[in-house]
Design an enzyme around this catalytic site. Structure first.
Site, short mmCIF file in Angstrom:
data_model
loop_
_atom_site.label_atom_id
_atom_site.label_comp_id
_atom_site.label_asym_id
_atom_site.label_seq_id
_atom_site.Cartn_x
_atom_site.Cartn_y
_atom_site.Cartn_z
N CYS A 43 40.41 20.17 34.44
CA CYS A 43 39.18 19.95 35.19
C CYS A 43 37.99 20.48 34.40
O CYS A 43 38.03 21.59 33.86
CB CYS A 43 39.28 20.67 36.54
SG CYS A 43 37.78 20.60 37.54
N ASP A 80 50.27 66.25 31.84
CA ASP A 80 48.91 66.01 31.34
C ASP A 80 47.90 66.90 32.05
O ASP A 80 47.94 67.05 33.29
CB ASP A 80 48.55 64.54 31.55
CG ASP A 80 47.15 64.21 31.09
OD1 ASP A 80 46.95 64.10 29.87
OD2 ASP A 80 46.26 64.10 31.95
N TRP A 127 54.86 63.05 25.97
CA TRP A 127 53.48 62.77 26.38
C TRP A 127 52.83 61.74 25.47
O TRP A 127 52.29 60.73 25.92
CB TRP A 127 52.65 64.06 26.37
CG TRP A 127 51.24 63.88 26.86
CD1 TRP A 127 50.77 64.05 28.12
CD2 TRP A 127 50.11 63.45 26.07
NE1 TRP A 127 49.42 63.76 28.18
CE2 TRP A 127 48.99 63.38 26.94
CE3 TRP A 127 49.93 63.11 24.73
CZ2 TRP A 127 47.72 63.01 26.50
CZ3 TRP A 127 48.67 62.72 24.29
CH2 TRP A 127 47.58 62.68 25.17
N ARG A 133 35.68 19.01 45.56
CA ARG A 133 36.11 18.53 46.86
C ARG A 133 37.62 18.69 47.02
O ARG A 133 38.39 18.34 46.14
CB ARG A 133 35.71 17.06 47.03
CG ARG A 133 36.05 16.47 48.39
CD ARG A 133 35.58 15.03 48.47
NE ARG A 133 35.92 14.43 49.76
CZ ARG A 133 35.65 13.18 50.10
NH1 ARG A 133 35.00 12.40 49.23
NH2 ARG A 133 36.00 12.72 51.28
N TYR A 184 51.87 57.85 26.37
CA TYR A 184 50.46 57.48 26.29
C TYR A 184 50.27 56.25 25.40
O TYR A 184 49.53 55.33 25.74
CB TYR A 184 49.65 58.66 25.74
CG TYR A 184 48.15 58.41 25.71
CD1 TYR A 184 47.39 58.57 26.85
CD2 TYR A 184 47.52 58.03 24.53
CE1 TYR A 184 46.01 58.35 26.84
CE2 TYR A 184 46.15 57.81 24.49
CZ TYR A 184 45.40 57.97 25.65
OH TYR A 184 44.05 57.74 25.62
#
Length: 486
Positions: free
Chosen positions: A65, A449, A429, A41, A433
């Protein structure tokens, strides 16, 4: 956070999942705190206090809670460079909450003093690192008490409390409950049959099919299996005392609950926080998909559907495993790299008894590769791995064997990439990565790539680099979106 009470209360009232985990709501009339998606509520605005973290809510005297379960809230992603150190510290505290690692040790790994870390952490989260760590342990224990049949003692040890008495005292002090009050079933009815299952929350939407397809295409035979819409893998981890623990994990999707179900073999309970942290990294559970899509939706002007809301950045579970896999994948197909990785595992991996088809080994540790000696190319050459790659893998093992180097998700990407590129055979690269997947760096981009060039064939690498500037700081997500179109 109180300067924006109207906006926060509106998000709370709307039960907007985009804000889940980004703040918590303390309700003075009940003494509990909730996630912004809680379906209880709706309290009056004057009874609500807003907190950045669950730890801050608990330090203010609020209890979690039992309906919305704050322990299931997803973590936050880093979008502000000034908060990066604090963010990485919080991740490390979550990851090491069961290890007994001191704040000084964590600060050293982050390259600062414990005094500095304590000051900036408190300024950002309004709780001290120790208080944050304590809440991590309490919420993990609450999750275990609610969702598993582990004994209270097993829960206390798995969550890093060190003793049952300390756990009972802290739990009762913070939550005004004894631990057994949260049990779904009596401890005597324990029936977890060698495994436990927990839930880890995320912010929807979550493109589960896409990340599963990505992982399936790169799965290493003997270590990883993807079937029945689930991901399974072997695990071999070492705790702070040097003890080795082996087992397995299985990850599934619960879209109706916005959670992933994580089943862990009971043998991994002593390293459970580490396992869960690695799963969160692998499946990118800290992501804020709306923030990513807000920037990347411009990609759809290039090609409709190029950027998909909810796409996640696949991380990794084992840094050395993924880094070796990246080296093996240089200038060959994904399938060919998987074949080489499988041969390496079969020859030098450790056998793991799982009772699950396809899960037979753990990946070789850096020490196992170093034990092969300087003639590494002679050993790995028999597996079809060329001399240059073999020597790079050996040097990578040497670097990662040094605990001062951290290529995991708590590492500093810029500094760690420089270390990576100092290794012969690792260029831009490979370094980017590894940063993207192991360190969770959101802004890596690979203009050379093959997959990216295939996804956008009408652009040169230089043009792609210029084009990607509009995708900052989420270029890693842009990269994954491009790969997903192939």
């Amino acid at each position: 956070m109180q300067e924006n009470i109207k906006g926060l209360y509106a998000a709370f009232k709307a039960k907007d999942a985009r804000f889940d985990g980004r703040f918590f709501v303390g309700i003075s009339s009940t003494g509990i705190y909730c996630r912004p998606v809680c379906k209880a509520r709706q309290p009056k605005a004057e009874n609500c206090t807003f907190f950045r973290t669950a730890a801050a809510a608990e330090q203010a005297g609020y209890r979690p809670c039992l309906l919305c379960r704050p322990e299931l809230a997803p973590g936050t992603s880093v979008t502000d460079a000034t908060a990066d150190l604090v963010y990485r510290a919080a991740r490390m505290l979550e990851r090491n909450c069961g290890s007994g690692q001191s704040l000084r040790e964590i600060a050293e790994r982050l390259g600062c003093t414990d005094r500095h870390l304590r000051r900036i952490f408190t300024a950002e989260y309004h709780v001290s690192p120790v208080q944050y760590l304590q809440t991590c342990r309490l919420l993990l224990a609450k999750n275990l008490l609610t969702d598993t049949d582990l004994s209270v003692l097993e829960v206390a040890m798995a969550a890093g409390f060190g003793s049952l008495r300390r756990f009972n005292d802290l739990f009762k002090k913070h939550y005004q409950l004894v631990p057994t009050a949260l049990r779904k079933r009596q401890a005597e009815a324990k029936s977890h049959n060698g495994e436990i299952t927990l839930a880890l929350g995320y912010r929807p939407p979550y493109a589960w099919d896409k990340i599963l397809k990505f992982l399936a295409g790169r799965a290493i035979t003997g270590i990883e299996v993807v079937n029945n819409d689930e991901y399974l893998r072997t695990v071999k981890l070492q705790n702070a005392e040097g003890q080795q623990f082996c087992g397995w994990v299985r990850v599934g999707h619960r879209p109706a609950e916005n959670t992933l179900s994580v089943t862990v073999s009971e043998s991994l309970l002593p390293v459970l926080p580490e396992v869960l942290a690695r799963i969160k990294n692998l499946f990118d559970l800290y992501c804020e998909p709306e923030a990513v899509y807000e920037t990347l939706q411009v990609m759809n002007t290039l090609q409709p559907g190029l950027c998909v809301l909810g796409t996640r950045l696949p991380g990794c579970f084992n840094v050395f495993e993924m880094s070796v896999r990246a080296v093996l994948g240089q200038q060959i197909t994904v399938k060919a790299a998987s074949t080489l990785a499988a041969r390496l595992v079969a020859a030098y991996g450790t056998q793991v008894q799982t009772g699950i088809g396809g899960l037979t080994h753990s990946f070789p540790a850096p020490a196992a590769i170093l034990a092969l000696g300087e003639n590494i190319s002679g050993h790995l050459g028999k597996l079809g791995i060329i001399s240059a790659r073999a020597n790079t893998i050996y040097q990578l093992a040497r670097v990662l064997a040094d605990e001062k180097n951290d290529f995991g998700f708590c590492g500093n990407p810029e500094e760690e990439m420089q270390k990576l590129q100092s290794i012969r055979g690792i260029g831009s690269w490979t370094a980017q990565y590894i940063a993207m997947r192991a360190m969770g760096w959101p802004d890596a981009f690979l203009p050379t790539d093959a997959g990216i060039k295939k996804a956008l064939p009408d652009h040169t690498p230089k043009e792609l680099q210029v084009l990607s500037e509009a995708w900052r700081p989420w270029r890693s997500y842009a990269t994954v979106n491009l790969w997903n179109t192939l």
